[in-house]
Write a protein that holds these residues in place. Structure first.
Motif, PDB file in Angstrom:
ATOM      1  N   THR A  67      16.503   4.912  -2.862  1.00  0.00           N
ATOM      2  CA  THR A  67      16.878   3.811  -1.983  1.00  0.00           C
ATOM      3  C   THR A  67      17.164   2.550  -2.803  1.00  0.00           C
ATOM      4  O   THR A  67      16.383   2.178  -3.672  1.00  0.00           O
ATOM      5  CB  THR A  67      15.755   3.530  -0.974  1.00  0.00           C
ATOM      6  OG1 THR A  67      15.566   4.688  -0.170  1.00  0.00           O
ATOM      7  CG2 THR A  67      16.095   2.353  -0.080  1.00  0.00           C
ATOM      8  N   THR A 127      22.406   3.465  -3.629  1.00  0.00           N
ATOM      9  CA  THR A 127      22.571   4.371  -2.495  1.00  0.00           C
ATOM     10  C   THR A 127      23.911   4.118  -1.819  1.00  0.00           C
ATOM     11  O   THR A 127      24.631   5.057  -1.447  1.00  0.00           O
ATOM     12  CB  THR A 127      21.439   4.162  -1.465  1.00  0.00           C
ATOM     13  OG1 THR A 127      20.191   4.011  -2.142  1.00  0.00           O
ATOM     14  CG2 THR A 127      21.357   5.329  -0.499  1.00  0.00           C
ATOM     15  N   ILE A 165      18.470  12.373   0.844  1.00  0.00           N
ATOM     16  CA  ILE A 165      18.110  10.961   0.902  1.00  0.00           C
ATOM     17  C   ILE A 165      16.901  10.781   1.811  1.00  0.00           C
ATOM     18  O   ILE A 165      16.564  11.670   2.607  1.00  0.00           O
ATOM     19  CB  ILE A 165      19.268  10.079   1.428  1.00  0.00           C
ATOM     20  CG1 ILE A 165      19.641  10.478   2.868  1.00  0.00           C
ATOM     21  CG2 ILE A 165      20.473  10.147   0.521  1.00  0.00           C
ATOM     22  CD1 ILE A 165      20.581   9.503   3.536  1.00  0.00           C
ATOM     23  N   ARG A 216      13.770   5.162   4.329  1.00  0.00           N
ATOM     24  CA  ARG A 216      14.381   4.460   3.189  1.00  0.00           C
ATOM     25  C   ARG A 216      13.343   4.191   2.093  1.00  0.00           C
ATOM     26  O   ARG A 216      13.186   3.073   1.600  1.00  0.00           O
ATOM     27  CB  ARG A 216      15.014   3.135   3.631  1.00  0.00           C
ATOM     28  CG  ARG A 216      16.023   3.238   4.750  1.00  0.00           C
ATOM     29  CD  ARG A 216      17.314   3.915   4.294  1.00  0.00           C
ATOM     30  NE  ARG A 216      18.417   3.664   5.192  1.00  0.00           N
ATOM     31  CZ  ARG A 216      18.715   4.403   6.254  1.00  0.00           C
ATOM     32  NH1 ARG A 216      17.967   5.457   6.560  1.00  0.00           N
ATOM     33  NH2 ARG A 216      19.749   4.112   7.016  1.00  0.00           N
TER      34      ARG A 216
END
Length: 320
Positions: free
Chosen positions: A164, A168, A184, A189
């Motif tokens: 993050t 990104t 991801i 996050r």
């Protein structure tokens, strides 16, 4: 998906982890969604009167339209209408529904040549812009050039864990996916996600390249897990996008006239730290160097950290 898009002559926009599900060099591919995506996708979505959402749930308000009718297909009823109102929701498996949609499209062909041309022009202009952005090299390297280097070297079937940070967004903007699996931290996050995710992926898929891509700020959150990779003999490669700051936060502060207190970092030498853990450490200051170091690291099949010196460039459309 490709056959359906070609049949109805539609623009194709992907969410972050779905980039590799559609050929990125296809003339109907308009890029990603949201700030990390493309200006072409935002423009084409705004011009659309019907949007078909296949298995996606992310709907960033500032980059998605409100006027279009939306048809959503998903196997989970709970995903229906998240972030947007629906014209129609269809619950089911895409493997069964997409072929049926193809049959319906074939039964009622439409002349959409003008829209197909509009999509090709917008997508083509976008890709030309990316080539210009990612073509410039310097020391420290522009983040666009760093991502292009990754795109050119990483194997088509690799697993890429993306941390993050501002990298990104650069990754989704620039990276040209083939068949890679992209991981991801989509909901939380989480800083420090990439390294442990890459370790888990390598344990599950020992035959595939597993790459962690992280900023310097995120790297230090879980960096000592590199020792775990060394102990387990896992040939993961971690690329640290080292720009000396929490660039996303610093650039937002600077753009708003705020003090940047707390956004700058004093980093360790990531390459030497890798060596201290018993792995391999490398450094790269230009895109050409990163391509060379990454190629060699992946070929060596040993745990490695590449300390990549990257400029803290401002991601387009950044605001506080």
């Amino acid at each position: 998906m490709k056959q359906l898009a070609e049949s109805v002559q539609a623009a194709v926009v992907t969410t972050y982890t779905a980039r590799s599900l559609f050929p990125n060099d296809h003339p109907q591919y308009a890029g990603g969604l949201g700030q990390a995506g493309s200006e072409a996708s935002s423009a084409l979505l705004a011009e659309s009167d019907l949007i078909l959402v296949l298995g996606g749930t992310w709907w960033p308000d500032e980059y998605t339209p409100t006027q279009a009718r939306i048809v959503q297909v998903d196997r989970s009823p709970g995903h229906m209408g998240i972030g947007h109102e629906l014209e129609l929701g269809v619950v089911g498996d895409l493997a069964q529904i997409v072929p049926r949609l193809l049959e319906l499209a074939a039964a009622k062909p439409l002349d959409r040549a003008a829209w197909k041309q509009r999509v090709a022009e917008a997508a083509g202009a976008w890709k030309a812009k990316l080539e210009q952005e990612a073509g410039a090299d310097a020391s420290p390297m522009p983040p666009q050039r760093a991502i292009r280097a990754l795109s050119q070297v990483i194997a088509p079937d690799a697993i890429i864990a993306v941390d993050t940070g501002d990298h990104t967004l650069w990754f989704n903007r620039i990276f040209q996916a083939r068949s890679q699996e992209i991981l991801i931290s989509g909901t939380w996050r989480t800083l420090g996600f990439a390294l442990p995710a890459a370790i888990a992926a390598q344990l599950e898929h020992p035959e595939r390249q597993c790459i962690a891509i992280a900023g310097d700020g995120g790297s230090v959150q879980t960096l000592m897990e590199f020792q775990t990779a060394v102990q387990l003999g896992l040939p993961i490669v971690m690329v640290v996008m080292n720009n000396g700051c929490y660039a996303m936060e610093k650039n937002r502060m600077t753009g708003s006239g705020l003090q940047t207190l707390g956004s700058e970092l004093v980093n360790p030498d990531f390459a030497m730290l890798a060596q201290a853990c018993g792995g391999t450490g490398r450094k790269a200051c230009t895109g050409a160097e990163l391509e060379k170091q990454l190629s060699e690291a992946l070929a060596a099949r040993k745990p490695c950290i590449i300390d990549a010196s990257v400029a803290p460039a401002v991601v387009p459309h950044t605001k506080i």
